[in-house]
Design a protein around this motif. Structure first.
Motif, PDB file in Angstrom:
ATOM      1  N   ALA A 198       0.837  -1.208   0.000  1.00  0.00           N
ATOM      2  CA  ALA A 198       0.000   0.000   0.000  1.00  0.00           C
ATOM      3  C   ALA A 198       0.868   1.253   0.000  1.00  0.00           C
ATOM      4  N   GLY A 199       0.223   2.384  -0.186  1.00  0.00           N
ATOM      5  CA  GLY A 199       0.901   3.665  -0.081  1.00  0.00           C
ATOM      6  C   GLY A 199       0.883   4.438  -1.377  1.00  0.00           C
ATOM      7  N   PRO A 200       1.286   5.712  -1.319  1.00  0.00           N
ATOM      8  CA  PRO A 200       1.300   6.560  -2.516  1.00  0.00           C
ATOM      9  C   PRO A 200       2.238   6.009  -3.583  1.00  0.00           C
ATOM     10  N   ARG A 219     -12.554   1.781  -6.981  1.00  0.00           N
ATOM     11  CA  ARG A 219     -12.538   2.705  -5.845  1.00  0.00           C
ATOM     12  C   ARG A 219     -11.513   2.261  -4.798  1.00  0.00           C
ATOM     13  N   ALA A 220     -11.503   0.962  -4.476  1.00  0.00           N
ATOM     14  CA  ALA A 220     -10.582   0.454  -3.464  1.00  0.00           C
ATOM     15  C   ALA A 220      -9.135   0.580  -3.913  1.00  0.00           C
ATOM     16  N   LEU A 221      -8.879   0.360  -5.193  1.00  0.00           N
ATOM     17  CA  LEU A 221      -7.508   0.429  -5.690  1.00  0.00           C
ATOM     18  C   LEU A 221      -6.966   1.855  -5.698  1.00  0.00           C
ATOM     19  N   GLU A 223      -7.877   4.180  -3.711  1.00  0.00           N
ATOM     20  CA  GLU A 223      -7.663   4.527  -2.312  1.00  0.00           C
ATOM     21  C   GLU A 223      -6.422   3.831  -1.759  1.00  0.00           C
ATOM     22  N   HIS A 224      -6.155   2.622  -2.221  1.00  0.00           N
ATOM     23  CA  HIS A 224      -4.994   1.845  -1.780  1.00  0.00           C
ATOM     24  C   HIS A 224      -3.691   2.428  -2.342  1.00  0.00           C
ATOM     25  N   PHE A 225      -3.765   2.959  -3.580  1.00  0.00           N
ATOM     26  CA  PHE A 225      -2.605   3.526  -4.265  1.00  0.00           C
ATOM     27  C   PHE A 225      -2.876   5.000  -4.608  1.00  0.00           C
ATOM     28  N   PRO A 226      -2.844   5.913  -3.640  1.00  0.00           N
ATOM     29  CA  PRO A 226      -3.008   7.336  -3.993  1.00  0.00           C
ATOM     30  C   PRO A 226      -1.942   7.746  -5.012  1.00  0.00           C
ATOM     31  N   THR A 227      -2.372   8.408  -6.071  1.00  0.00           N
ATOM     32  CA  THR A 227      -1.435   8.702  -7.160  1.00  0.00           C
ATOM     33  C   THR A 227      -1.816   9.998  -7.871  1.00  0.00           C
TER      34      THR A 227
END
Length: 637
Positions: A198-200, A219-221, A223-227
């Motif tokens: 996880a993470g940016p 949506r979950a992805l 949120e899981h990978f802010p980019t």
């Protein structure tokens, strides 16, 4: 040892392995959502058996609906297993296991012509050889050991899967495990998403042929990978998507790029790719962008998925095989048409519809198993020849039961079975999909013929004509095996039909000589056996001719017929059966002639044929004017 996330023509790879003569394979296992048994029997089965493999196919029971005419070797030459589950049984795995090597393909393609040849797919190749094996193969062995306890399989299908897992575990015992950065991702007890780091991230790319109605996985992805840079790849008209729901999820997303892949090749590959600085990682495999695939475990009703997480050197998107002009940037996802198919995510664990999983012949008994008990009785019907033999009831499974045993009676080892049951609002009974009868004692025996049977391999003409007499001995053995195979094909089934005891004189490879007349009527033919050159008389009560434009040219003394048949010309095109959604063939009159849509040699294809007028030709030389070979099509799973 591992080659991760690459396009691959799997059938070509299998041909290369078989042609090498170096692979002695004990088990060939194929896990798939959708199985095209015609494609398997025509292009894959012979390669596997030539390498000495027992062949096991396990597909999703809910999607299983084969053409009965295509299953010629099912149950005797290979096992068809069906997995019943509340979600979809969705892994894509091709596994070859021998005593000294292993090859596993984990990817996105079903066991179909599209999945193995025509679609755009991604495969990861795992090999155990030269004393080393990737850790992912050891994880795969553990996953296969748990699978029969996780999904509903018939007992003989579970036994086969356990046998393959045990052989894989035993072979891997001779190899040193190596961590090469390739990780097997499954969702038996953890969701797929929870196993991703996880993470940016600096970039995120998503691509899949199926996005669930609420875009929950997307949506979950995100949120899981802010980019700050997000690319979503779709194929307008092919990607299953609800555009307005997806637009709601993506509203406010920074750096959003929506790419329309307008190529004609169906993009069935599943891809989650991200970059942190110079480092790239990707998840590939079977998981679509859906909650059932990404967010749920198998125990919570999610799909059964199988994937590979790996570090990559180069981005997998854009596809290097794709013409840049075929990719168009869209202003809004709502520019993409909505495509919907039926979802299985909401089904309960115990379906109210009967589902036949297995029919096994053992001695003089036939054992059948259902996926789940149903609250009403169902009849079991069989046929030994779906082309010209009626379906016959053999017994009834009582309400609340999942298995039954019946006297085999007239059921032969080539039989097909299905369920019939009454529905209150229908006058005719409902009919379930066809399942082949299996003969477990035959399926446990490895094929002995073929290149994996041991001995020297003839590779070139010079081998056969050289000084080494071992090649001549090998050639004699192969000819003997071919003779035995041909003799076996001529003999009746090993389980004879007890209803008929009339002698039948079946002959093939004969050349017609002249007709035999009796009282002015045709009573048979004189023919020559082309193998022995012996002449024979074949007499019959009724004689049918199927000789097209040669009608009326059977020689002197033949009764005259008022029917005149002339040679015709037309076009013949083959399409897979899933392209044309009809139950029967089609005959239609056109402006210039006739149009036929007929099954092509019971191989899972439609032949579209036109007759557009007479053609003048030499009767002994009916040559085609032109031959073209091409195909472009799609499959959805």
């Amino acid at each position: 040892m591992s080659t991760a996330a690459t396009p691959l023509n799997v059938q070509t790879l299998f041909r290369t392995l078989e042609a090498s003569g170096d692979w002695d394979v004990e088990e060939a296992l194929f896990l798939t959502f959708n199985a095209d048994v015609a494609f398997l029997e025509r292009g894959i089965l012979g390669l596997c058996r030539s390498m000495g493999a027992r062949v096991t196919v396990i597909a999703d029971a809910g999607i299983w609906h084969p053409d009965p005419l295509t299953m010629k070797g099912a149950g005797t030459e290979y096992l068809v297993g069906l997995a019943a589950h509340r979600g979809a049984f969705h892994p894509k795995l091709a596994l070859l296991v021998g005593k000294d090597r292993v090859l596993a393909l984990v990817g996105s393609g079903n066991l179909t012509m599209g999945g193995w040849q025509h679609n755009s797919e991604l495969w990861s190749v795992l090999r155990a050889e030269d004393g080393h094996a990737p850790q992912a193969l050891f994880a795969l062995a553990g996953w296969l050991e748990l699978l029969p306890r996780t999904v509903r399989l018939a007992s003989d299908h579970a036994d086969a899967l356990n046998r393959v897992a045990a052989r894989l575990r035993a072979t891997l015992g001779h190899f040193f495990p190596v961590d090469d950065g390739v990780q097997l991702i499954t969702n038996l007890d953890q969701s797929v998403l929870s196993q991703l780091p996880a993470g940016p991230v600096d970039e995120l790319t998503l691509c899949a042929p199926f996005i669930d109605d609420h875009a929950s996985a997307v949506r979950a992805l995100v949120e899981h990978f802010p980019t700050p840079k997000f690319t979503l790849v779709v194929q307008p008209g092919l990607t299953v998507v609800e555009p307005h729901a997806l637009a709601t999820v993506l509203s406010g997303q920074k750096g959003l790029t929506i790419v329309a892949d307008n190529s004609r090749r169906y993009r069935h590959a599943k891809l989650v790719e991200w970059r942190r600085g110079p480092h790239r990682q990707a998840l590939t495999g079977s998981a679509n962008l859906s909650a059932a695939a990404m967010l749920n475990t198998v125990g919570r009703g999610g799909n059964v998925e199988l994937g590979i997480l790996t570090t990559i050197d180069e981005p997998l998107w854009p596809d290097p095989q794709l013409d840049p002009g075929q990719c168009v940037r869209l202003e809004n996802i709502t520019d993409v048409p909505a495509v919907r198919i039926g979802s299985r995510e909401s089904e309960s664990a115990e379906s109210t519809l009967p589902q036949l999983l297995s029919a096994a012949l053992s001695g003089n008994e036939l054992g059948v198993e259902l996926a789940y008990p149903v609250p009403f009785s169902v009849e079991v019907h069989y046929t030994n020849n779906p082309l010209n033999e009626a379906w016959t009831p053999i017994g009834t499974i009582s309400a609340g039961h999942t298995s039954a045993t019946f006297p085999a009676g007239g059921v032969r080892d080539s039989a097909l079975l299905r369920l019939n049951w009454m529905v209150s609002d229908r006058a005719l009974p409902a009919i379930g999909p066809t399942v082949p009868a299996s003969v477990p004692e035959r399926l446990r025996i490895r094929p002995t013929a073929g290149r994996a049977g041991g001995g020297i391999r003839i590779r070139t003409r010079d081998d056969l004509l050289g000084d080494d007499l071992r090649y001549l001995d090998a050639f004699a053995v192969q000819l003997s095996q071919i003779h035995e195979d041909v003799a076996a094909l001529r003999n009746p089934s090993t389980r004879p039909d007890r209803k008929s005891s009339a002698p039948v004189d079946a002959r093939d490879r004969v050349r017609f000589g002249k007709v035999i007349l009796s009282g002015g009527q045709v009573a048979g033919v004189r023919a020559t056996d082309t193998e022995t050159s012996q002449q024979c008389s074949i007499r019959a009560r009724d004689v049918a001719t199927a000789i097209g434009p040669w009608t009326g040219h059977l020689g002197p003394g033949t009764p005259n017929t008022p029917i005149k048949v002339r040679p015709s010309k037309g076009v013949h095109i083959l399409f897979p059966k899933y392209v044309i959604d009809i139950e029967t063939g089609l005959l239609a009159r056109t402006r210039t002639g006739l149009l036929f849509v007929v099954p092509w040699r019971a191989t899972g294809w439609w032949a579209i044929q036109t007759l557009s007028g007479a053609r003048n030709l030499i009767m002994s030389w009916p040559i085609a004017l032109m031959s073209l070979h091409f195909w472009s099509g799609t499959t959805v799973s």
